[in-house]
Design an enzyme around this catalytic site. Structure first.
Site, mmCIF file in Angstrom:
data_model
loop_
_atom_site.group_PDB
_atom_site.id
_atom_site.type_symbol
_atom_site.label_atom_id
_atom_site.label_comp_id
_atom_site.label_asym_id
_atom_site.label_seq_id
_atom_site.Cartn_x
_atom_site.Cartn_y
_atom_site.Cartn_z
ATOM 1 C CG HIS A 65 -2.451 -0.821 1.105
ATOM 2 N ND1 HIS A 65 -2.892 -1.102 2.303
ATOM 3 C CD2 HIS A 65 -2.738 -1.606 0.445
ATOM 4 C CE1 HIS A 65 -3.562 -2.223 1.606
ATOM 5 N NE2 HIS A 65 -3.790 -1.918 0.315
ATOM 6 C CG ASP A 67 -0.368 3.599 4.101
ATOM 7 O OD1 ASP A 67 -0.204 2.743 2.995
ATOM 8 O OD2 ASP A 67 -0.829 3.863 5.509
#
Length: 306
Positions: A65, A67
């Protein structure tokens, strides 16, 4: 003495805020630099932290992901720019190989650093180089996601008073260490008589998961546990929906795992007052602290006998 500390380069989940950058965590330990989940803007956070990125020699990606990995490419390019001579070891879920490559080769530059990839496809021991043992556990986050445990090697420590009492000093200490025993004044002295084994400290990372047994297992007996707590307990349904933890759930993991210290991180942008996370967790696990950007936590040695 080498530096032993954990610097929070960012602690926000999904999106940065005015006060919190995307997550990224630098552990400096026994002359090595372990970087975990470098999100967007990590390179700039090193500047604010007054730490040279060249200290990095191992990078860990829990999952792909954005982030947790968007800063990977810029960090590798910065290390390339700095002409670091040591290898850069990268550990990540094997199923995310194509994303690793996209981040690594996302722009045009002449790569001169030596990147050593460690794609992880199964739980358990990943590497043991004699200094550190690296282990992986798969967590529950909807996609393949890894929790990490790093354990330093056990070391032998001499009891100085026992050495003095037996008249062992100088070259005799070296002889005893090398041979395991020493004949002195008609007496055989064994290494175990004047020394003990110090159990290596352990650092565990649990980032992005539902509560699960694997999270507890990878955090077992951690000297320091870095654990996500995206939500407060009042929003536990959101945590369940998005496969995250609340502060209370993170504290329960730390307690069940018999961790020594818990650092909470990966906070949703909806929250401004992070002290609420600390307060919630401390009702279950007292030795809890909240991460905040550019805070450094000491990673104190625990002298436990094995």
């Amino acid at each position: 003495m080498s530096v032993r500390d954990l610097t929070i380069l960012g602690c926000s989940s999904q999106q940065p805020t005015r006060f919190r950058n995307h997550g990224a965590y630098l552990l400096r330990w026994n002359g090595e630099g372990f970087l975990f989940d470098p999100g967007e803007g990590t390179q700039r956070q090193f500047i604010f932290a007054n730490i040279a990125p060249s200290v990095i020699n191992r990078i860990f990606i829990s999952h792909f992901h954005g982030d947790h990995c968007l800063g990977l490419g810029s960090i590798l390019m910065r290390l390339n720019l700095d002409k670091v001579r040591h290898p850069i070891h990268c550990y990540y879920p094997a199923s995310g190989k194509k994303y690793f490559d996209r981040l690594r080769y996302g722009t045009i530059y002449h790569e001169m650093i030596h990147v050593v990839e460690h794609p992880v496809s199964k739980a358990g021991l990943v590497e043991d180089d004699g200094r550190f043992k690296i282990e992986a556990a798969f967590l529950q986050h909807g996609i393949e996601n890894i929790g990490w445990r790093i354990t330093e090697a056990d070391t032998r420590k001499f009891d100085n008073q026992k050495l003095i009492d037996r008249g062992i000093r100088g070259s005799l200490v070296k002889e005893l260490q090398e041979k395991g025993q020493l004949n002195l004044d008609g007496q055989t002295i064994y290494l175990d008589d004047v020394s003990w084994i110090r159990k290596g400290d352990q650092f565990s990372v649990v980032i992005d998961t539902l509560p699960c047994q694997n999270a507890i297992d990878i955090a077992r007996n951690a000297t320091l546990l870095l654990c996500e707590s995206t939500y407060l307990e009042e929003h536990k349904e959101l945590a369940r929906l998005h496969s995250h933890l609340t502060a209370k759930q993170a504290a329960l993991i730390a307690k069940e795992a018999n961790a020594k210290q818990l650092i909470l991180t990966h906070f949703s942008a909806r929250y401004q007052n992070l002290k609420l996370f600390e307060q919630e967790a401390r009702t279950i696990f007292a030795n809890t602290f909240v991460a905040n950007d550019l805070i450094t936590f000491p990673f104190t040695k625990v002298n436990l006998k094995s």
